[in-house]
Design a protein around this motif. Structure first.
Motif, mmCIF file in Angstrom:
data_model
loop_
_atom_site.group_PDB
_atom_site.id
_atom_site.type_symbol
_atom_site.label_atom_id
_atom_site.label_comp_id
_atom_site.label_asym_id
_atom_site.label_seq_id
_atom_site.Cartn_x
_atom_site.Cartn_y
_atom_site.Cartn_z
ATOM 1 N N GLU A 134 0.831 -1.205 0.000
ATOM 2 C CA GLU A 134 0.000 0.000 0.000
ATOM 3 C C GLU A 134 0.867 1.257 0.000
ATOM 4 O O GLU A 134 0.563 2.228 -0.689
ATOM 5 N N ALA A 135 1.966 1.237 0.750
ATOM 6 C CA ALA A 135 2.873 2.388 0.781
ATOM 7 C C ALA A 135 3.518 2.607 -0.585
ATOM 8 O O ALA A 135 3.707 3.748 -1.013
ATOM 9 N N ILE A 136 3.845 1.537 -1.285
ATOM 10 C CA ILE A 136 4.437 1.670 -2.619
ATOM 11 C C ILE A 136 3.410 2.183 -3.615
ATOM 12 O O ILE A 136 3.696 3.051 -4.432
ATOM 13 N N ARG A 137 2.177 1.655 -3.550
ATOM 14 C CA ARG A 137 1.121 2.102 -4.468
ATOM 15 C C ARG A 137 0.780 3.571 -4.274
ATOM 16 O O ARG A 137 0.463 4.276 -5.227
ATOM 17 N N ASN A 138 0.834 4.047 -3.023
ATOM 18 C CA ASN A 138 0.481 5.439 -2.728
ATOM 19 C C ASN A 138 1.672 6.386 -2.847
ATOM 20 O O ASN A 138 1.561 7.547 -2.467
ATOM 21 N N ASN A 139 2.806 5.903 -3.344
ATOM 22 C CA ASN A 139 4.028 6.708 -3.485
ATOM 23 C C ASN A 139 4.424 7.366 -2.173
ATOM 24 O O ASN A 139 4.768 8.550 -2.125
ATOM 25 N N GLY A 140 4.397 6.586 -1.114
ATOM 26 C CA GLY A 140 4.793 7.096 0.195
ATOM 27 C C GLY A 140 6.290 7.343 0.267
ATOM 28 O O GLY A 140 7.060 6.910 -0.580
ATOM 29 N N GLU A 141 6.697 8.053 1.292
ATOM 30 C CA GLU A 141 8.120 8.349 1.490
ATOM 31 C C GLU A 141 8.816 7.239 2.270
ATOM 32 O O GLU A 141 9.892 6.806 1.894
ATOM 33 N N HIS A 142 8.197 6.811 3.389
ATOM 34 C CA HIS A 142 8.819 5.816 4.261
ATOM 35 C C HIS A 142 7.794 4.778 4.699
ATOM 36 O O HIS A 142 6.608 5.063 4.794
ATOM 37 N N PHE A 143 8.297 3.591 4.977
ATOM 38 C CA PHE A 143 7.494 2.531 5.579
ATOM 39 C C PHE A 143 8.373 1.846 6.612
ATOM 40 O O PHE A 143 9.363 1.202 6.267
ATOM 41 N N GLN A 144 8.051 2.005 7.878
ATOM 42 C CA GLN A 144 8.799 1.419 8.994
ATOM 43 C C GLN A 144 10.303 1.673 8.863
ATOM 44 O O GLN A 144 11.124 0.759 8.815
ATOM 45 N N ASN A 145 10.691 2.926 8.770
ATOM 46 C CA ASN A 145 12.088 3.358 8.649
ATOM 47 C C ASN A 145 12.773 2.845 7.389
ATOM 48 O O ASN A 145 13.994 2.753 7.332
ATOM 49 N N LEU A 146 12.011 2.494 6.369
ATOM 50 C CA LEU A 146 12.538 2.029 5.096
ATOM 51 C C LEU A 146 12.055 2.987 4.022
ATOM 52 O O LEU A 146 10.855 3.229 3.890
ATOM 53 N N SER A 147 12.968 3.562 3.268
ATOM 54 C CA SER A 147 12.595 4.513 2.232
ATOM 55 C C SER A 147 11.966 3.777 1.049
ATOM 56 O O SER A 147 12.569 2.869 0.476
ATOM 57 N N VAL A 148 10.728 4.140 0.702
ATOM 58 C CA VAL A 148 10.042 3.545 -0.439
ATOM 59 C C VAL A 148 9.814 4.580 -1.531
ATOM 60 O O VAL A 148 9.096 4.338 -2.479
#
Length: 64
Positions: A46-60
């Motif tokens: 979901e974080a990748i699909r929404n072009n998020g910046e971070h997911f659990q201290n991991l840059s996406v």
């Protein structure tokens, strides 16, 4: 093979999406246990699909 069956007329190629493939990206990360990320999704796709910046201290962020 060409002598018996003739020249090939169909070529099947498969190229996985290495920049957006959630499973490929999760498999590249080290596992801690089988109950938390990256063993389970936990919202990573979901974080990748929404072009998020971070997911659990991991840059996406795909920009860099």
């Amino acid at each position: 093979m060409t002598r018996f069956y003739g020249t090939p007329s169909i070529f099947f190629t498969f190229v996985p999406d290495d920049t957006n493939g959630c499973l490929n990206l999760r498999m590249a990360l080290p596992l801690k246990d089988n109950l938390s990320f990256p063993a389970v999704d936990g919202g990573f796709c979901e974080a990748i699909r929404n072009n998020g910046e971070h997911f659990q201290n991991l840059s996406v962020n795909q920009a860099g």
